[in-house]
Design a protein around this motif. Structure first.
Motif, short mmCIF file in Angstrom:
data_model
loop_
_atom_site.label_atom_id
_atom_site.label_comp_id
_atom_site.label_asym_id
_atom_site.label_seq_id
_atom_site.Cartn_x
_atom_site.Cartn_y
_atom_site.Cartn_z
N SER A 158 0.84 -1.20 0.00
CA SER A 158 0.00 0.00 0.00
C SER A 158 0.88 1.25 0.00
O SER A 158 1.98 1.27 0.54
CB SER A 158 -0.91 0.00 1.22
N GLY A 159 0.35 2.29 -0.63
CA GLY A 159 1.06 3.56 -0.69
C GLY A 159 2.21 3.60 -1.68
O GLY A 159 3.07 4.47 -1.58
N THR A 160 2.24 2.69 -2.62
CA THR A 160 3.31 2.65 -3.61
C THR A 160 2.71 2.64 -5.01
O THR A 160 1.52 2.39 -5.20
CB THR A 160 4.20 1.41 -3.44
N THR A 161 3.57 2.92 -5.99
CA THR A 161 3.19 2.89 -7.40
C THR A 161 4.01 1.83 -8.10
O THR A 161 5.24 1.85 -8.02
CB THR A 161 3.40 4.26 -8.06
N GLU A 162 3.34 0.92 -8.78
CA GLU A 162 4.00 -0.18 -9.48
C GLU A 162 4.14 0.16 -10.96
O GLU A 162 3.27 0.81 -11.55
CB GLU A 162 3.18 -1.47 -9.31
N LEU A 163 5.25 -0.29 -11.56
CA LEU A 163 5.51 -0.06 -12.98
C LEU A 163 5.68 -1.39 -13.69
O LEU A 163 6.32 -2.30 -13.16
CB LEU A 163 6.79 0.78 -13.17
N VAL A 164 5.12 -1.49 -14.88
CA VAL A 164 5.33 -2.66 -15.74
C VAL A 164 5.58 -2.16 -17.15
O VAL A 164 5.18 -1.06 -17.54
CB VAL A 164 4.13 -3.64 -15.72
N PHE A 175 8.11 0.33 -26.57
CA PHE A 175 8.67 -0.83 -25.89
C PHE A 175 9.54 -0.44 -24.70
O PHE A 175 9.79 -1.25 -23.83
CB PHE A 175 9.49 -1.67 -26.88
N SER A 176 10.02 0.79 -24.69
CA SER A 176 10.86 1.23 -23.58
C SER A 176 10.06 1.95 -22.49
O SER A 176 10.63 2.34 -21.48
CB SER A 176 11.95 2.18 -24.10
N GLY A 177 8.75 2.13 -22.71
CA GLY A 177 7.93 2.83 -21.73
C GLY A 177 7.37 1.92 -20.67
O GLY A 177 7.49 0.68 -20.72
N TYR A 178 6.73 2.52 -19.67
CA TYR A 178 6.17 1.78 -18.55
C TYR A 178 4.76 2.28 -18.26
O TYR A 178 4.51 3.49 -18.27
CB TYR A 178 7.02 1.95 -17.29
N ALA A 179 3.87 1.34 -17.99
CA ALA A 179 2.55 1.69 -17.45
C ALA A 179 2.66 1.71 -15.92
O ALA A 179 3.50 1.01 -15.34
CB ALA A 179 1.51 0.67 -17.89
N GLN A 180 1.82 2.49 -15.27
CA GLN A 180 1.90 2.60 -13.82
C GLN A 180 0.52 2.47 -13.18
O GLN A 180 -0.48 2.91 -13.73
CB GLN A 180 2.56 3.91 -13.41
N LYS A 181 0.53 1.86 -12.02
CA LYS A 181 -0.71 1.61 -11.28
C LYS A 181 -0.43 1.89 -9.80
O LYS A 181 0.57 1.41 -9.25
CB LYS A 181 -1.15 0.15 -11.48
N THR A 182 -1.30 2.66 -9.18
CA THR A 182 -1.07 3.14 -7.81
C THR A 182 -1.91 2.34 -6.82
O THR A 182 -3.11 2.11 -7.04
CB THR A 182 -1.42 4.63 -7.70
N THR A 210 1.65 7.02 -20.76
CA THR A 210 3.08 7.07 -21.08
C THR A 210 3.46 6.02 -22.11
O THR A 210 4.58 6.05 -22.64
CB THR A 210 3.91 6.87 -19.81
N CYS A 211 2.57 5.09 -22.39
CA CYS A 211 2.88 4.03 -23.37
C CYS A 211 2.50 4.43 -24.78
O CYS A 211 3.12 3.96 -25.74
CB CYS A 211 2.13 2.74 -23.00
N ILE A 212 1.48 5.22 -24.91
CA ILE A 212 0.93 5.53 -26.23
C ILE A 212 1.06 7.02 -26.49
O ILE A 212 0.30 7.82 -25.95
CB ILE A 212 -0.54 5.08 -26.34
N ASN A 213 2.07 7.40 -27.26
CA ASN A 213 2.26 8.79 -27.65
C ASN A 213 2.93 8.78 -29.02
O ASN A 213 4.16 8.73 -29.14
CB ASN A 213 3.12 9.54 -26.63
N LYS A 214 2.13 8.77 -30.04
CA LYS A 214 2.64 8.61 -31.40
C LYS A 214 3.60 9.73 -31.78
O LYS A 214 4.66 9.47 -32.37
CB LYS A 214 1.47 8.56 -32.38
N GLN A 215 3.28 10.97 -31.46
CA GLN A 215 4.12 12.08 -31.86
C GLN A 215 5.48 12.01 -31.17
O GLN A 215 6.51 12.27 -31.80
CB GLN A 215 3.43 13.40 -31.53
N ARG A 216 5.48 11.65 -29.90
CA ARG A 216 6.76 11.56 -29.19
C ARG A 216 7.60 10.41 -29.74
O ARG A 216 8.83 10.52 -29.85
CB ARG A 216 6.52 11.35 -27.69
N MET A 217 6.95 9.33 -30.11
CA MET A 217 7.68 8.21 -30.69
C MET A 217 8.27 8.58 -32.04
O MET A 217 9.42 8.22 -32.36
CB MET A 217 6.75 7.00 -30.84
N LEU A 218 7.53 9.33 -32.85
CA LEU A 218 8.06 9.77 -34.14
C LEU A 218 9.24 10.72 -33.95
O LEU A 218 10.23 10.65 -34.70
CB LEU A 218 6.97 10.44 -34.95
N THR A 219 9.15 11.59 -32.93
CA THR A 219 10.26 12.51 -32.67
C THR A 219 11.52 11.74 -32.30
O THR A 219 12.61 12.04 -32.81
CB THR A 219 9.88 13.48 -31.54
#
Length: 591
Positions: A158-164, A175-182, A210-219
């Motif tokens: 409890s009180g933490t944020t998990e990343l996968v 593929f280098s990004g992470y989803a997060q769940k609190t 943070t996983c889905i950002n087409k413009q940032r991926m193209l940049t």
């Protein structure tokens, strides 16, 4: 079959009951051992078989994004809402990926890329269920293990944020990004309030922004392509220069540079091909176009490109180690330099081949999908470990070289310029030893301020090494500059001689002997390029000044010997070859 039903105008409630009992007929009975195995999906517990079908139905709901086919909130099936699809309205589909006919029917409503992504999502859900069942009992005060529709989450304090890692089957997923769940302090997952379609209830929520950002991926993609292209533009002429001059390529140090530059060149080329053929195709693909991205086609050519990219990238790490080892040995034991480079050649090209082949074999057996682009879990350390070891050893070499230089400076404490030169030499070695790559090991957590900018900085550092090493160790190298100036001077002289010959004019050059008695001798003679030195015992003459486009300064004269007489000349071709004044002189051919 039991996987497909038509309602024939039955009421929705009756249809739900009929379809539910029919789907249960293909699942294990309550008397089997599997009835006690339950898995959690979106805060609900389901029997294992029910979980597999229910999660697979919602994979379709999330990935397909079709308003004509919906997943039932509780029951494990898909329901066709309208007649706008290839299937009649009120058709029930059981999303069972272990049933070939059911897969074929579901995929008839999807494009091929979406069909493959849907099956990957279903398989990930099954793996998550098995992971939940094999885990230890949930500790108190933790958020429960869960499948959220895309990713699998373990028990979280409890009180933490998990990343996968971001799942690869998401369109425009990084593929280098992470989803997060609190996980909140009360031991429940973070939830949001929904109004549309959920009667104002709260549901668990995972941050995939943070996983889905087409413009940032193209940049990031265009930045990587630009850096790799510039590196290739600088590395290729650097290699040509090193190999063109015999005085350079005979040096062991330059030979190591040639191999390291070659590894960097091929690594940059493979990265360009991968980014253009695979990554760009994946980002810009339209899921409704019906074409399959190269990444999902998983062909032999794509895997071969992935292997070559991995191999040449690993080559660069090992050749960085070879450069560091050679220079460290020269400085620490200057009187016994390496006499042979066989060890370096075998290490630089052979060692990466060994562990890359081991990785590819295991990858082909256990995770032979998506052109090997997705993470291989802990087995990625088969490649990471030796590459990281090369960087750590090079860091030690760099620190020890700096220590030796500072120790030598203690003998000359009153010369601050020596200290500056030592620091300059150390900083110059950073791109050669790859020490700058240490800043790319750590990644800022997803969603944190500055994470996108740091990701682009990482792309720049990883793909611009070839540019910096070519610039510093070739184009700013004093030996290379001297060789280039000599080449320009020779070509300029030959060009000037050719122009004079074409005009039919013989140019005389006045060279001044060392003794004053002969100064001005033969001053009226313009038909010869040679001037005899009058005195005995003089070993040379003053050099003539040659101005040209490449360099200007004093060009050293060669001393010709004919009997006991000394001659000085400029190697320039003339129209006439006879002696004109200062008898006995001869005109030599240009070198």
């Amino acid at each position: 079959m039991a996987s497909v039903f038509r309602s024939m105008g039955l009421p929705w409630t009756l249809l739900s009951c009929v379809s539910f009992f029919v789907t249960l007929s293909v699942t294990p009975t309550a008397s089997t051992a599997q009835t006690t195995e339950v898995c959690r999906s979106k805060s609900r517990l389901f029997e294992r078989r029910h979980f597999e079908l229910h999660s697979c139905a919602w994979c379709y709901q999330y990935l397909g994004r079709m308003s004509d086919i919906k997943a039932h909130p509780i029951q494990p099936y898909l329901f066709v809402m309208t007649n706008r699809t290839a299937l009649p309205a009120r058709t029930i589909l059981v999303p069972d990926i272990s049933n070939a006919s059911a897969v074929k029917q579901v995929c008839s409503t999807l494009s091929k890329p979406n069909c493959e992504g849907w099956q990957e999502c279903c398989q990930a859900a099954r793996d998550c269920c098995q992971r939940q069942l094999s885990a230890d009992p949930q500790p108190n005060g933790t958020c429960s293990r869960n499948w959220d529709g895309f990713s699998c989450w373990d028990d979280t304090p409890s009180g933490t944020t998990e990343l996968v890692r971001c799942p690869g089957f998401l369109q425009y997923a990084s593929f280098s990004g992470y989803a997060q769940k609190t996980c909140w302090e009360n031991g429940t997952w973070f939830s949001r309030h929904y109004h549309d379609g959920h009667n104002g209830t709260r549901q668990e929520w995972t941050d995939y922004t943070t996983c889905i950002n087409k413009q940032r991926m193209l940049t990031s993609l265009y930045l990587a392509l630009g850096c790799n292209t510039i590196s290739v533009i600088f590395l290729l002429p650097a290699l040509i220069i090193f190999l063109a001059y015999r005085s350079l390529r005979r040096q062991h140090r330059i030979r190591l540079h040639v191999n390291f530059f070659t590894a960097l060149l091929f690594s940059n080329i493979m990265s360009i091909m991968w980014d253009f053929i695979v990554t760009h195709d994946r980002i810009t693909d339209d899921s409704d176009s019906g074409t399959t991205p190269v990444l999902f086609s998983n062909g032999v050519g794509c895997k071969l490109l992935a292997f070559l990219r991995l191999y040449f990238k690993s080559n660069t790490y090992v050749w960085m180690f070879c450069e560091g080892f050679y220079l460290h040995r020269l400085i620490s034991n200057a009187f016994r330099p390496p006499k042979s480079l066989v060890f370096f050649y075998g290490s630089g090209w052979g060692v990466p081949l060994f562990y890359c082949m081991l990785y590819v074999i295991l990858r082909g057996v256990y995770a032979n999908d998506s052109c090997w682009a997705n993470s291989f879990g802990h087995l990625e350390w088969i490649v990471y470990c030796p590459n990281l070891l090369c960087l750590v050893i090079n860091l030690f070499f760099l620190c020890n070289i700096l220590r030796v230089l500072l120790t030598q400076l203690q003998t000359h404490p009153n010369e601050p310029s020596n200290f500056r030169r030592a620091l300059k030499a150390t900083f110059v070695l950073i791109p050669l030893f790859g020490v700058q790559l240490f800043v790319t090991i750590y990644r800022l957590p997803a969603g944190q301020a500055g994470a996108p900018e740091y990701e682009q900085f990482t792309v720049f550092v990883n793909n611009s090494q070839g540019f910096f090493v070519a610039l510093i160790f070739c184009f700013c190298n004093g030996e290379v500059i001297a060789q280039m100036k000599r080449t320009c001077t020779r070509r300029n002289l030959l060009r000037a001689g050719t122009e004079i010959s074409s005009r039919g004019v013989t140019m005389g050059t006045s060279l001044h002997p060392r003794d004053d008695d002969n100064e001005g001798g033969g001053a009226g003679t313009n038909g010869s390029l040679l001037h005899r030195n009058g005195g005995q015992g003089h070993r040379g003459s003053k050099s003539a000044v040659v101005n040209n486009s490449c360099a200007s300064g004093n060009d050293g004269n060669r001393d010709g010997k004919r009997g006991s007489e000394k001659y000085s000349y400029i190697p320039m071709k003339t129209l006439t070859s006879g002696g004109g004044g200062g008898g006995g002189g001869d005109v030599r051919s240009p070198v």
